[in-house]
Write an enzyme that holds these catalytic residues in place. Structure first.
Site, short mmCIF file in Angstrom:
data_model
loop_
_atom_site.label_atom_id
_atom_site.label_comp_id
_atom_site.label_asym_id
_atom_site.label_seq_id
_atom_site.Cartn_x
_atom_site.Cartn_y
_atom_site.Cartn_z
N SER A 126 59.94 -32.91 17.38
CA SER A 126 60.04 -33.13 15.94
C SER A 126 59.77 -31.84 15.20
CB SER A 126 59.04 -34.21 15.50
OG SER A 126 58.96 -34.18 14.09
N HIS A 142 64.46 -33.99 16.70
CA HIS A 142 64.07 -35.09 15.83
C HIS A 142 63.76 -34.55 14.43
CE1 HIS A 142 62.21 -39.15 15.31
NE2 HIS A 142 61.42 -38.52 14.45
N ASP A 185 62.44 -35.55 10.65
CA ASP A 185 61.71 -36.54 9.87
C ASP A 185 62.01 -36.37 8.39
OD1 ASP A 185 60.21 -38.05 11.85
OD2 ASP A 185 59.22 -36.14 12.30
N HIS A 228 65.57 -39.36 11.43
CA HIS A 228 64.65 -40.48 11.18
C HIS A 228 64.42 -40.59 9.67
CE1 HIS A 228 60.27 -42.12 11.95
NE2 HIS A 228 61.04 -42.99 11.32
C1 DX5 Z 1 55.71 -39.32 11.75
C2 DX5 Z 1 56.97 -38.78 12.36
C3 DX5 Z 1 56.86 -38.20 13.71
C4 DX5 Z 1 55.95 -37.01 13.83
C5 DX5 Z 1 55.36 -37.01 15.19
O1 DX5 Z 1 56.05 -40.00 10.60
O2 DX5 Z 1 57.93 -39.83 12.43
O3 DX5 Z 1 58.15 -37.87 14.19
O4 DX5 Z 1 56.62 -35.79 13.64
O5 DX5 Z 1 54.42 -35.98 15.25
P1 DX5 Z 1 53.37 -35.92 16.43
O6 DX5 Z 1 54.12 -35.77 17.71
O7 DX5 Z 1 52.54 -34.71 16.09
O8 DX5 Z 1 52.56 -37.18 16.40
ZN ZN Z 2 59.86 -39.38 13.33
#
Ligand code: DX5
Ligand code: ZN
Length: 213
Positions: free
Chosen positions: A6, A30, A32, A63
């Site tokens: 992400s 990914h 966000d 996402h």
């Molecule tokens: C949270 C996001 C995730 C986030 C995950 O709302 O959807 O994709 O980036 O980050 P980590 O891996 O640090 O938990």
């Molecule tokens: Zn996410």
């Protein structure tokens, strides 16, 4: 097992370099997308994601954590195998949202907050090829994996049955949680801080993969 780092945890001033630094070693990216309404955080939208889309080869998982996802889903440039993922909790008709994403030429993904029952997405499983299990409350990177997510992945795997659907898991994935998530049935593992928060990304990626073996 596929890794989808992400970019939320990457250095935003160097997004392309950050993505390129891991691209040969992972399977997807990914993104966000947050609007400060659906979740209490604000990131980037179609202009930024599209600017990076033309410079990277791997498929994107987009996402959407936004109100009115139907107003924005058709603004993303799409390459084959890209997925647009919408939250079942967002307003609007999920069937219309699925049609819109497909018309855009993207694979359709669906996701849900940790507190939303799987029954909310069950009626749509015949129409998606990707389900994202949120293992933290959406909004921020660096949170702790919710342990009950493992039961949810297993239950989802049963619900999906013989359908050809990828299960992705998002939130709190690290060297301790990735193995159990894969054992429970996850195909795609989203990792933000565990990859971009590490000083040596390649070593972090290798460690994550080794933890699944
Ligand atoms: C949270 C996001 C995730 C986030 C995950 O709302 O959807 O994709 O980036 O980050 P980590 O891996 O640090 O938990
Ligand atoms: Zn996410």
């Amino acid at each position: 097992m596929k890794l989808s780092p992400s970019l939320l945890s990457a250095d935003f001033s160097r997004l392309l370099d950050e993505a390129k630094s891991v691209e040969p070693h992972v399977e997807r990216f990914h993104w966000d997308v947050m609007d400060g309404h659906f979740v209490p955080n604000l990131t980037f939208g179609p202009p930024v994601v599209n600017a990076l889309r033309s410079k990277l080869d791997l498929p994107f998982d987009i996402h959407l954590m936004i109100d009115h996802p139907d107003r924005y889903a058709d603004r993303f440039d799409i390459h084959p195998d890209d997925v647009i993922i919408f939250h079942i909790e967002s307003e609007g008709d999920p069937g219309a949202m699925i049609d819109l994403i497909r018309q855009r030429g993207a694979r359709c993904g669906i996701t849900l907050r940790p507190g939303t029952g799987l029954d909310a997405i069950a009626p749509w499983l015949d129409h998606v090829t990707y389900v994202l299990v949120m293992s933290v409350e959406p909004g921020f990177g660096g949170q702790t994996f919710i342990p009950e997510s493992l039961d949810r992945i297993r239950e989802l795997r049963r619900l999906i049955d013989t359908r050809d659907i990828d299960i992705a898991v998002d939130g709190g994935i690290n060297v301790n949680t990735i193995g159990p998530a894969v054992a429970a049935g996850a195909d795609i593992l989203v990792a933000g801080s565990a990859v971009f928060g590490a000083s040596d990304r390649l070593s972090a990626i290798r460690t994550l993969r080794a933890a699944c073996a």
